[in-house]
Write an enzyme that holds these catalytic residues in place. Structure first.
Site, short mmCIF file in Angstrom:
data_model
loop_
_atom_site.label_atom_id
_atom_site.label_comp_id
_atom_site.label_asym_id
_atom_site.label_seq_id
_atom_site.Cartn_x
_atom_site.Cartn_y
_atom_site.Cartn_z
CG ASN A 40 -0.46 -0.24 2.51
OD1 ASN A 40 0.58 -0.87 2.67
ND2 ASN A 40 -1.14 0.25 3.52
CD GLU A 42 -1.63 4.67 4.54
OE1 GLU A 42 -1.15 5.53 5.30
OE2 GLU A 42 -2.30 3.69 4.93
CD GLU A 53 -5.37 -6.01 -1.29
OE1 GLU A 53 -4.89 -4.87 -1.19
OE2 GLU A 53 -6.03 -6.55 -0.40
#
Ligand code: THU
Length: 134
Positions: A40, A42, A53
């Site tokens: 991930n 951010e 994903e």
């Protein structure tokens, strides 16, 4: 499975998650057996952040893979780190209903779902094939 776990763990270690402090890693085995991982990423503008994903799928496509044969997602919390709703749909684009999605914690795989269990009665490319042309 071990290869997916190692790849997803290494990706999770590189996650950029300063706001949630919830690093996630994902790894895909494609139709040719190649492994593609993502983490991930951010952003200070929170909604712009990307899930692990999504990153793994992007890498698979960029590296020439076309289908998801198996997938593993790893998070660190006590609760299962299952893919969010948006990512279930992203996975759906490239995976058959029976594809295994392993959910892991740092200690190993905790539970395995099929895509169809995570996203039943889903909408996908097949739906458009039978659609009415504009
Ligand atoms: N996250 C993922 O990367 N994948 C998931 O399956 C669930 C959530 C990320 C998004 C955000 O950076 C952080 O985890 C907290 O929601």
């Amino acid at each position: 499975m071990d290869e997916l776990f190692e790849a997803a763990s290494a990706a999770m270690a590189r996650a950029y998650a300063p706001y949630s402090r919830f690093p996630v890693g994902a790894a895909i085995r494609d139709e040719a057996g190649r492994v593609h991982a993502g983490c991930n990423v951010e952003n200070a503008a929170y909604p712009v952040g990307a899930c692990a994903e999504a990153g793994a799928i992007s890498r698979m496509i960029c590296e020439g893979g076309t289908r998801i044969a198996e997938m593993l997602v790893i998070g660190q919390g006590a609760v299962l780190c299952t893919p969010c709703g948006g990512c279930r749909q992203r996975i759906r684009e490239f995976a058959a209903p029976g594809v295994a999605i392993h959910i892991a914690g740092p200690e190993g795989v905790r539970r395995t779902f099929t895509l169809d269990e995570l996203l039943p009665a889903s909408f996908g490319p097949d739906n458009l094939d039978g659609g009415t042309p504009r």
